[in-house]
Design a protein around this motif. Structure first.
Motif, PDB file in Angstrom:
ATOM      1  N   ASP A 265       1.045  -1.664   0.167  1.00 28.02           N
ATOM      2  CA  ASP A 265       0.214  -0.128   0.343  1.00 28.02           C
ATOM      3  C   ASP A 265       1.216   1.373  -0.052  1.00 28.02           C
TER       4      ASP A 265
ATOM      5  N   ILE B 140       1.034  -1.623  -6.387  1.00 28.96           N
ATOM      6  CA  ILE B 140      -0.032  -1.135  -5.266  1.00 28.96           C
ATOM      7  C   ILE B 140      -1.306  -2.289  -5.097  1.00 28.96           C
ATOM      8  N   LYS B 141      -1.927  -1.854  -4.157  1.00 25.44           N
ATOM      9  CA  LYS B 141      -3.423  -2.381  -3.630  1.00 25.44           C
ATOM     10  C   LYS B 141      -4.266  -0.995  -3.067  1.00 25.44           C
ATOM     11  N   TYR B 142      -4.258  -0.426  -2.101  1.00 29.61           N
ATOM     12  CA  TYR B 142      -4.782   0.965  -2.072  1.00 29.61           C
ATOM     13  C   TYR B 142      -3.587   1.913  -2.011  1.00 29.61           C
TER      14      TYR B 142
ATOM     15  N   TYR C 199      -3.620   5.451   0.375  1.00 28.77           N
ATOM     16  CA  TYR C 199      -4.075   5.597   1.250  1.00 28.77           C
ATOM     17  C   TYR C 199      -3.980   7.086   1.116  1.00 28.77           C
TER      18      TYR C 199
ATOM     19  N   ARG D 270      -9.117   6.191   1.222  1.00 25.28           N
ATOM     20  CA  ARG D 270      -8.231   5.233   0.321  1.00 25.28           C
ATOM     21  C   ARG D 270      -8.866   4.866  -0.992  1.00 25.28           C
TER      22      ARG D 270
ATOM     23  N   SER E 145      -0.137  -0.820   6.913  1.00 26.81           N
ATOM     24  CA  SER E 145      -0.792  -0.915   6.623  1.00 26.81           C
ATOM     25  C   SER E 145      -2.593  -2.156   7.031  1.00 26.81           C
TER      26      SER E 145
ATOM     27  N   ARG F 229      -6.167  -0.411   8.004  1.00 34.87           N
ATOM     28  CA  ARG F 229      -6.804  -1.540   6.802  1.00 34.87           C
ATOM     29  C   ARG F 229      -8.047  -1.531   8.276  1.00 34.87           C
TER      30      ARG F 229
END
Length: 134
Positions: free
Chosen positions: A2, A33-35, A37, A50, A127, A131
């Motif tokens: 992330d 990258i997944k998320y 923020y 996000r 991360s 989350r």
């Protein structure tokens, strides 16, 4: 992995209202990258949301403006001011944007950490902490 980026609050409102669909950057991250923020660099100075990056477009500033101007949430003058002296600009397509259940102060996640100038890769622990707020 992330990422944390800072965005001015006036632009965050445009993202939340689905006016701004791309986030512009002069430099771009290199990892998958997944998320992403979002830290508000203006009014609130907290992590306020996000999103999932859907794609990255990179090109000359004029090409980016001609292709995406109606999705950037800024005027041509603002775009030219931001992109001056840059041969390449990156446009991150914003996937579904989420707000946290409650505001996230930077100091709750990072000890003695200031907001990133461009971006910050997050550790797995950071991360995982973030989350929990979504």
């Amino acid at each position: 992995m992330d990422l944390l980026i800072s965005i001015n609050y006036s632009h965050i409102e445009k993202i939340e209202n689905n006016i701004k669909k791309y986030e512009l950057r002069k430099r771009i991250y290199r990892r998958k990258i997944k998320y992403i923020y979002v830290h508000s660099s203006g009014k609130y100075k907290n992590i306020v949301g996000r999103f999932i990056p859907l794609e990255i477009i990179n090109n000359y500033p004029d090409t980016i403006w001609n292709k995406l101007n109606s999705f950037l949430g800024i005027t041509e003058k603002e775009f030219k001011n931001y992109t001056s002296n840059n041969n390449t600009i990156y446009a991150i397509k914003i996937g579904s944007y989420e707000k946290p259940k409650k505001t996230i102060e930077l100091k709750k996640i990072f000890n003695k950490y200031n907001a990133p100038q461009m971006y910050k890769y997050l550790t797995q622990d950071e991360s995982n902490l973030l989350r929990r707020y979504f």
